[in-house]
Write a protein that holds these residues in place. Structure first.
Motif, PDB file in Angstrom:
ATOM      1  N   HIS A   1       0.843  -1.186   0.000  1.00  0.00           N
ATOM      2  CA  HIS A   1       0.000   0.000   0.000  1.00  0.00           C
ATOM      3  C   HIS A   1       0.881   1.240   0.000  1.00  0.00           C
ATOM      4  N   VAL A   2       0.482   2.215  -0.811  1.00  0.00           N
ATOM      5  CA  VAL A   2       1.266   3.444  -0.901  1.00  0.00           C
ATOM      6  C   VAL A   2       1.265   4.176   0.432  1.00  0.00           C
ATOM      7  N   GLY A   3       0.200   3.966   1.243  1.00  0.00           N
ATOM      8  CA  GLY A   3       0.150   4.597   2.554  1.00  0.00           C
ATOM      9  C   GLY A   3       1.294   4.165   3.441  1.00  0.00           C
ATOM     10  N   ALA A   4       1.700   2.895   3.326  1.00  0.00           N
ATOM     11  CA  ALA A   4       2.823   2.395   4.128  1.00  0.00           C
ATOM     12  C   ALA A   4       4.117   3.090   3.720  1.00  0.00           C
ATOM     13  N   VAL A   5       4.264   3.351   2.425  1.00  0.00           N
ATOM     14  CA  VAL A   5       5.458   4.053   1.940  1.00  0.00           C
ATOM     15  C   VAL A   5       5.477   5.479   2.482  1.00  0.00           C
ATOM     16  N   ASN A   6       4.343   6.165   2.356  1.00  0.00           N
ATOM     17  CA  ASN A   6       4.267   7.552   2.817  1.00  0.00           C
ATOM     18  C   ASN A   6       4.521   7.653   4.317  1.00  0.00           C
ATOM     19  N   GLN A   7       3.954   6.707   5.072  1.00  0.00           N
ATOM     20  CA  GLN A   7       4.153   6.713   6.521  1.00  0.00           C
ATOM     21  C   GLN A   7       5.623   6.508   6.879  1.00  0.00           C
ATOM     22  N   THR A   8       6.252   5.560   6.185  1.00  0.00           N
ATOM     23  CA  THR A   8       7.662   5.274   6.464  1.00  0.00           C
ATOM     24  C   THR A   8       8.541   6.478   6.140  1.00  0.00           C
ATOM     25  N   ILE A   9       8.297   7.094   4.993  1.00  0.00           N
ATOM     26  CA  ILE A   9       9.103   8.252   4.601  1.00  0.00           C
ATOM     27  C   ILE A   9       8.890   9.415   5.566  1.00  0.00           C
ATOM     28  N   GLU A  10       7.648   9.604   6.011  1.00  0.00           N
ATOM     29  CA  GLU A  10       7.378  10.682   6.964  1.00  0.00           C
ATOM     30  C   GLU A  10       8.125  10.459   8.279  1.00  0.00           C
ATOM     31  N   ILE A  11       8.153   9.196   8.728  1.00  0.00           N
ATOM     32  CA  ILE A  11       8.899   8.881   9.955  1.00  0.00           C
ATOM     33  C   ILE A  11      10.380   9.183   9.773  1.00  0.00           C
ATOM     34  N   LEU A  12      10.927   8.805   8.628  1.00  0.00           N
ATOM     35  CA  LEU A  12      12.339   9.052   8.357  1.00  0.00           C
ATOM     36  C   LEU A  12      12.641  10.552   8.290  1.00  0.00           C
ATOM     37  N   LYS A  13      11.744  11.309   7.644  1.00  0.00           N
ATOM     38  CA  LYS A  13      11.948  12.754   7.535  1.00  0.00           C
ATOM     39  C   LYS A  13      11.892  13.428   8.909  1.00  0.00           C
ATOM     40  N   LYS A  14      11.061  12.864   9.789  1.00  0.00           N
ATOM     41  CA  LYS A  14      10.901  13.462  11.110  1.00  0.00           C
ATOM     42  C   LYS A  14      12.188  13.383  11.918  1.00  0.00           C
ATOM     43  N   PHE A  15      12.909  12.268  11.768  1.00  0.00           N
ATOM     44  CA  PHE A  15      14.093  12.050  12.602  1.00  0.00           C
ATOM     45  C   PHE A  15      15.413  12.263  11.863  1.00  0.00           C
ATOM     46  N   TYR A  16      15.366  12.310  10.555  1.00  0.00           N
ATOM     47  CA  TYR A  16      16.602  12.487   9.779  1.00  0.00           C
ATOM     48  C   TYR A  16      16.438  13.681   8.841  1.00  0.00           C
ATOM     49  N   PRO A  17      17.138  14.793   9.093  1.00  0.00           N
ATOM     50  CA  PRO A  17      16.993  16.003   8.263  1.00  0.00           C
ATOM     51  C   PRO A  17      17.748  15.878   6.935  1.00  0.00           C
ATOM     52  N   LEU A  18      17.250  15.033   6.054  1.00  0.00           N
ATOM     53  CA  LEU A  18      17.883  14.817   4.753  1.00  0.00           C
ATOM     54  C   LEU A  18      17.371  15.835   3.740  1.00  0.00           C
ATOM     55  N   ARG A  19      18.144  16.033   2.710  1.00  0.00           N
ATOM     56  CA  ARG A  19      17.683  16.914   1.636  1.00  0.00           C
ATOM     57  C   ARG A  19      16.588  16.219   0.830  1.00  0.00           C
ATOM     58  N   THR A  20      15.650  17.013   0.325  1.00  0.00           N
ATOM     59  CA  THR A  20      14.574  16.491  -0.517  1.00  0.00           C
ATOM     60  C   THR A  20      14.581  17.126  -1.904  1.00  0.00           C
ATOM     61  N   CYS A  21      15.406  18.147  -2.098  1.00  0.00           N
ATOM     62  CA  CYS A  21      15.426  18.839  -3.383  1.00  0.00           C
ATOM     63  C   CYS A  21      16.324  18.112  -4.385  1.00  0.00           C
ATOM     64  N   SER A  22      16.207  18.506  -5.635  1.00  0.00           N
ATOM     65  CA  SER A  22      17.030  17.895  -6.689  1.00  0.00           C
ATOM     66  C   SER A  22      18.049  18.900  -7.239  1.00  0.00           C
ATOM     67  N   LYS A  23      18.465  19.840  -6.404  1.00  0.00           N
ATOM     68  CA  LYS A  23      19.419  20.868  -6.835  1.00  0.00           C
ATOM     69  C   LYS A  23      20.766  20.255  -7.195  1.00  0.00           C
ATOM     70  N   ASN A  24      21.476  20.921  -8.080  1.00  0.00           N
ATOM     71  CA  ASN A  24      22.843  20.538  -8.415  1.00  0.00           C
ATOM     72  C   ASN A  24      23.756  21.017  -7.292  1.00  0.00           C
ATOM     73  N   LEU A  25      24.324  20.063  -6.551  1.00  0.00           N
ATOM     74  CA  LEU A  25      25.122  20.414  -5.373  1.00  0.00           C
ATOM     75  C   LEU A  25      26.593  20.659  -5.689  1.00  0.00           C
ATOM     76  N   ASP A  26      26.944  20.588  -6.959  1.00  0.00           N
ATOM     77  CA  ASP A  26      28.333  20.867  -7.328  1.00  0.00           C
ATOM     78  C   ASP A  26      28.676  22.340  -7.096  1.00  0.00           C
ATOM     79  N   LYS A  27      27.637  23.182  -7.194  1.00  0.00           N
ATOM     80  CA  LYS A  27      27.842  24.607  -6.968  1.00  0.00           C
ATOM     81  C   LYS A  27      27.065  25.007  -5.705  1.00  0.00           C
ATOM     82  N   PRO A  28      27.760  25.335  -4.610  1.00  0.00           N
ATOM     83  CA  PRO A  28      27.069  25.719  -3.370  1.00  0.00           C
ATOM     84  C   PRO A  28      26.112  26.889  -3.586  1.00  0.00           C
ATOM     85  N   GLN A  29      24.929  26.805  -2.964  1.00  0.00           N
ATOM     86  CA  GLN A  29      23.926  27.857  -3.077  1.00  0.00           C
ATOM     87  C   GLN A  29      24.182  28.928  -2.011  1.00  0.00           C
TER      88      GLN A  29
END
Length: 624
Positions: free
Chosen positions: A133-161
């Motif tokens: 179920h897609v709900g299980a995926v969304n729930q898992t990702i939300e839990i991960l986002k809550k505890f791990y401040p990972l990037r979610t954007c697709s910016k080119n990181l070769d050039k610092p913003q």
């Protein structure tokens, strides 16, 4: 039937795939052979040796063609792709086309992301799933986002913003775009996430418990509480997973139950010995089809449509081509895959449990599924009859435009196959070349982009020798439905003609109350019976196209509103806007906050707080 004797004489003694066709040129059967010469000739020998289903098929064969392959494994792969593409009448067919969601960790990137996807490709990333179920995926990702401040954007990181995004300011991202993040610490988070997604949550809990105790000893109770909450969240997920038996091998356990006209195939998904979910599939097969033939066809179609393949597949039947399928799946997985038929032990007991579940599903839903199938296929037959089409429009694509006075113009493309929505093929478009409320021009842009892209994909895939429909737009519909009348249909038809695309196109006409009224085709309203299954299907398609377009349109308006509402308040610049959102987490909470609460935000003063309170209070009065 024409005389095929000359063609039969020319058949090569080589492996390959053969395609049987009827008098209309429609493919009615696809098969593979280690020797095309021997296999195809068998169909045209004495009919008394054939079962009734084969005799019926042979009577309808008007022509055939074949494709030579280098090996029997290649023939099996090609057969699977062609069955999926053409859905021949006399093949055993898997009716369900479910593309399960996965969680993807982009290890091929400098600072990996965690995201949801329905397509698995060899790009260096790690994929986890499939999830039922897609709900299980969304729930898992939300839990991960809550505890791990990972990037979610697709910016080119070769050039610092110079300026990180809002997620950085509200503590939901470490801001690798600034180039000031410790890569070792970031990768440590990724490794913990991989442990979690790999089913090794117990190890992760031990590691987090150690951190929690260390934080408590250092009097950092706030951090210790965060670790405690993290452990509770992980344990809540662990409680939902049932341990079947102790093994770390990924397995799919497959059994089937037969009815008179229906076959239910049940699959249990085991990951690391834990039951992550189950799913049943209804298969179209006749009474004459053997169980092992049905299971063989199911495996080829099911695993031909998904990139994730477990290390072990347990079946309740021993297949004639089991080793061949195992070889094919090993090539597809790029690792050893075993197809087994256990006769005793805990694996046999597990298969028996799966079989009982298949029987239960068949008993509960067979009558309902038969009614739904008759209703769906009956609707397609009615549409074909009303429109004078040569065959049922199995795949229907419908398009709708949504805008507010030309602002945020968007379009939806919804797809129905076999009379049912195929959500994985839905597409959304932002209108790029048309300004203002021009529905005709917007429709032309969308039709052009969709079918131009489809034609280009098909051409590219044909050049590469790919015959399946894995492209985003390569599979073309049997019928196009446009939300609107003659003007919209003519606008779309002009684009299709320019692209040399010959697909029946009709308009879904609405009455004065914006409800489905009829179909307009070739300039004439067809007069669909309002109680017919065909009309009800058109109404459902039109409603779904409208819903999907409106939902997208609202989401774009919402994003703009969030960005602009605080900017309209005097004295609230970018720094204060970021601080407010970081503190309150949402616009709604800012609206409800009193002046004292607003003053507590970093960078705010009483005058600015009063401006915010006055702005939102005035908005409430205007709404009254």
């Amino acid at each position: 039937m024409v005389d095929l004797s000359e063609q039969l004489k020319k058949l090569p003694d080589k492996p390959g795939v053969y395609l049987m066709k009827d008098i209309h040129g429609e493919i009615i059967y696809v098969g593979k052979a280690i020797s095309l010469k021997n296999r195809v000739r068998q169909y045209f020998q004495s009919a008394k040796n054939h079962p009734p289903k084969v005799r019926a098929m042979v009577e309808n064969i008007y022509d055939f063609e074949y494709i030579i392959t280098d090996s029997e494994v290649e023939a099996l792969m090609l057969e699977s792709n062609l069955i999926k593409k053409h859905r021949p009448k006399y093949n055993v067919l898997l009716r369900d086309d479910k593309h399960y969601p996965y969680i993807k960790v982009t290890l091929d990137e400098k600072y990996p992301r965690v995201m949801k996807t329905r397509k698995v490709i060899k790009d260096g990333a790690r994929y986890f799933g499939p999830y039922i179920h897609v709900g299980a995926v969304n729930q898992t990702i939300e839990i991960l986002k809550k505890f791990y401040p990972l990037r979610t954007c697709s910016k080119n990181l070769d050039k610092p913003q110079e300026r990180p995004c809002l997620n950085y300011h509200i503590g939901k991202c470490l801001g690798p775009c600034t180039g000031q993040v410790n890569m070792e610490a970031y990768n440590k988070m990724i490794q913990e996430i991989i442990l979690f997604l790999s089913g090794k949550q117990d190890e992760l809990v031990k590691e987090i418990t150690r951190k929690m105790q260390a934080s408590a000893e250092n009097m950092d109770f706030e951090r210790a509480a965060e670790y405690r909450d993290q452990i509770i969240a992980i344990q809540s997920i662990l409680e939902k997973q049932k341990v079947i038996f102790a093994t770390d091998i990924d397995q799919d356990v497959i059994a089937m139950a037969r009815g008179i006209d229906e076959v239910c195939i049940m699959v249990f998904f085991l990951r690391g010995g834990k039951l992550m979910g189950r799913e049943h599939y209804m298969v179209t097969a006749s009474e004459e089809d053997e169980r092992r033939e049905i299971l063989s066809s199911f495996l080829k179609q099911f695993y031909g449509g998904t990139a994730f393949i477990p290390k072990e597949i347990l079946l309740e039947e021993e297949l004639e081509d089991g080793e061949l399928i195992g070889e094919w799946l090993s090539m597809k997985k790029d690792g050893k895959v075993s197809v087994k038929n256990p006769k005793k032990g805990e694996k046999k007991e597990l298969l028996d449990m799966v079989h009982k579940n298949a029987v239960e599903i068949l008993e509960q839903f067979s009558e309902k599924l038969i009614r739904e199938r008759q209703k769906s296929l009956g609707a397609l037959e009615e549409l074909a009859e009303y429109m004078g089409l040569s065959r049922k429009p199995y795949r229907i694509e419908a398009f709708d435009i949504s805008n507010t006075q030309g602002v945020h113009s968007v379009a939806s493309m919804v797809v129905f196959e076999g009379g049912k929505p195929k959500y994985s093929d839905y597409r959304r478009f932002k209108i790029k070349t048309i300004e203002g409320p021009n529905d005709y021009g917007s429709m032309q842009e969308v039709i052009y982009r969709r079918f131009k892209r489809g034609l280009e994909e098909k051409e590219t895939m044909e050049k590469k020798g790919i015959v399946d429909d894995e492209g985003k737009f390569s599979r073309l519909p049997d019928l196009i439905l446009i939300d609107g009348g003659l003007g919209q249909v003519n606008a779309a038809a002009a684009v299709l003609s320019a692209l040399h695309v010959d697909i029946p196109t009709a308009g879904m006409v609405k009455d004065d109350r914006h409800r489905t009224k009829d179909l307009i085709y070739k300039g004439v309203e067809l007069g669909l019976n309002k109680t017919s299954n065909g009309f009800l299907l058109v109404a459902k398609v039109q409603e779904e196209a409208h819903r999907f377009a409106i939902t997208y349109h609202k989401s774009l308006r919402g994003k703009t509103a969030v960005q602009s509402v605080l900017d309209e308040i005097p004295g609230i610049g970018e720094k204060r806007r970021i601080a407010l959102l970081k503190h309150f987490q949402s616009i709604d909470r800012i609206k409800k906050a009193d002046i004292e609460a607003l003053c507590e935000v970093e960078g705010m003063n009483r005058r600015a707080a009063e401006q915010i309170r006055e702005y939102f209070d005035r908005g409430r009065q205007d709404e009254r």
